[in-house]
Design a protein around this motif. Structure first.
Motif, short mmCIF file in Angstrom:
data_model
loop_
_atom_site.label_atom_id
_atom_site.label_comp_id
_atom_site.label_asym_id
_atom_site.label_seq_id
_atom_site.Cartn_x
_atom_site.Cartn_y
_atom_site.Cartn_z
N GLN A 76 1.26 -0.81 -0.16
CA GLN A 76 0.06 -0.07 -0.17
C GLN A 76 0.66 1.16 -0.06
O GLN A 76 0.39 2.11 -0.54
CB GLN A 76 -0.93 -0.04 0.92
N ALA A 77 2.10 1.48 0.60
CA ALA A 77 2.75 2.38 0.70
C ALA A 77 3.44 2.42 -0.56
O ALA A 77 3.75 3.85 -0.76
CB ALA A 77 3.86 2.32 1.74
N LEU A 78 3.67 1.47 -1.42
CA LEU A 78 4.46 1.67 -2.92
C LEU A 78 3.11 2.35 -3.83
O LEU A 78 3.70 3.36 -4.78
CB LEU A 78 4.82 0.55 -3.15
N ALA A 79 2.11 1.84 -3.29
CA ALA A 79 0.91 2.44 -4.32
C ALA A 79 0.22 3.37 -3.75
O ALA A 79 0.46 4.64 -5.09
CB ALA A 79 -0.38 1.23 -4.41
N ALA A 89 7.40 2.97 -10.05
CA ALA A 89 7.94 2.61 -9.09
C ALA A 89 8.29 0.78 -9.99
O ALA A 89 7.30 0.03 -10.12
CB ALA A 89 7.70 2.54 -7.85
N ASN A 90 9.43 0.40 -9.55
CA ASN A 90 9.59 -0.63 -9.54
C ASN A 90 10.24 -1.40 -8.26
O ASN A 90 10.57 -1.54 -7.80
CB ASN A 90 11.04 -0.93 -10.45
N ALA A 91 9.36 -2.82 -8.52
CA ALA A 91 10.28 -3.67 -6.84
C ALA A 91 9.76 -5.10 -7.39
O ALA A 91 8.67 -5.70 -7.99
CB ALA A 91 8.74 -3.13 -6.27
N GLU A 92 11.10 -5.37 -6.36
CA GLU A 92 10.38 -6.97 -6.33
C GLU A 92 9.74 -7.59 -5.15
O GLU A 92 10.74 -6.63 -4.11
CB GLU A 92 12.00 -7.63 -6.40
N MET A 93 8.85 -8.43 -4.94
CA MET A 93 8.23 -8.59 -4.18
C MET A 93 7.51 -9.62 -4.10
O MET A 93 7.82 -10.40 -5.44
CB MET A 93 6.90 -7.45 -4.25
#
Length: 172
Positions: A76-79, A89-93
């Motif tokens: 949620q913080a990334l959104a 934004a790019n992230a591995e998750m």
């Protein structure tokens, strides 16, 4: 003439939308859109294959259902960051399939704007990188267990991997 112009504009719109749909439908990565409040609004065939949900099962449900419960606040913080800053934004998750299997993913999230420029949702492109991460781990384990010193450098000459023998030989 006005009617012909409207018909032409409509045809161009339909052609453009058909092209976008064809691209999304043929992509090997999941392409998912969500509303500003986090509800899934579109889901391509690759998303069906990767996550196991049909479009009919997931559209209208919260996208957070795809995240492990203990990680939902981070997602949620990334959104919110994407909404606030307007940048992708790019992230591995870690994400979850319909049957509960967790997998490693690379996720690119971007803001969707209305023609007037107002934020109306987010788009995510998700790639399952589980196999790549396993291959990386096996490679690193093989390098680490080598009986001789092994140093790997990148194109800039920076050390990116050194095994135990190297560390023992050079003292760091």
């Amino acid at each position: 003439p006005e009617v012909q112009a409207l018909i032409g504009a409509f045809r161009r719109y339909v052609e453009r939308e058909s092209l976008y749909r064809a691209v999304a439908d043929s992509a090997s990565d999941a392409i998912i859109t969500v509303s500003r409040d986090g509800i899934v609004t579109s889901w391509n065939p690759a998303a069906e294959r990767i996550f196991g949900y049909s479009a009919g099962e997931i559209i209208g449900r919260p996208a957070l259902e795809l995240a492990p419960p203990e990680m939902r606040k981070d997602y949620q913080a990334l959104a919110r960051k994407v909404e606030r800053e307007g940048d992708a934004a790019n992230a591995e998750m870690t994400l979850i399939t319909k049957d509960g299997r967790r997998f490693q993913a690379h996720r690119s999230i971007s803001l969707i704007r209305s023609p007037e420029g107002e934020p109306i949702g987010r788009a995510s492109i998700v790639r399952d990188i589980t196999a790549q991460r396993r291959a990386d781990q096996l490679f690193e384990a093989a390098v680490e267990s080598a009986p001789a010193a092994v140093i790997l450098v990148n194109a800039d000459g920076e050390i990116v991997l050194a095994n135990h023998e190297t560390r023992a030989m050079f003292g760091y």
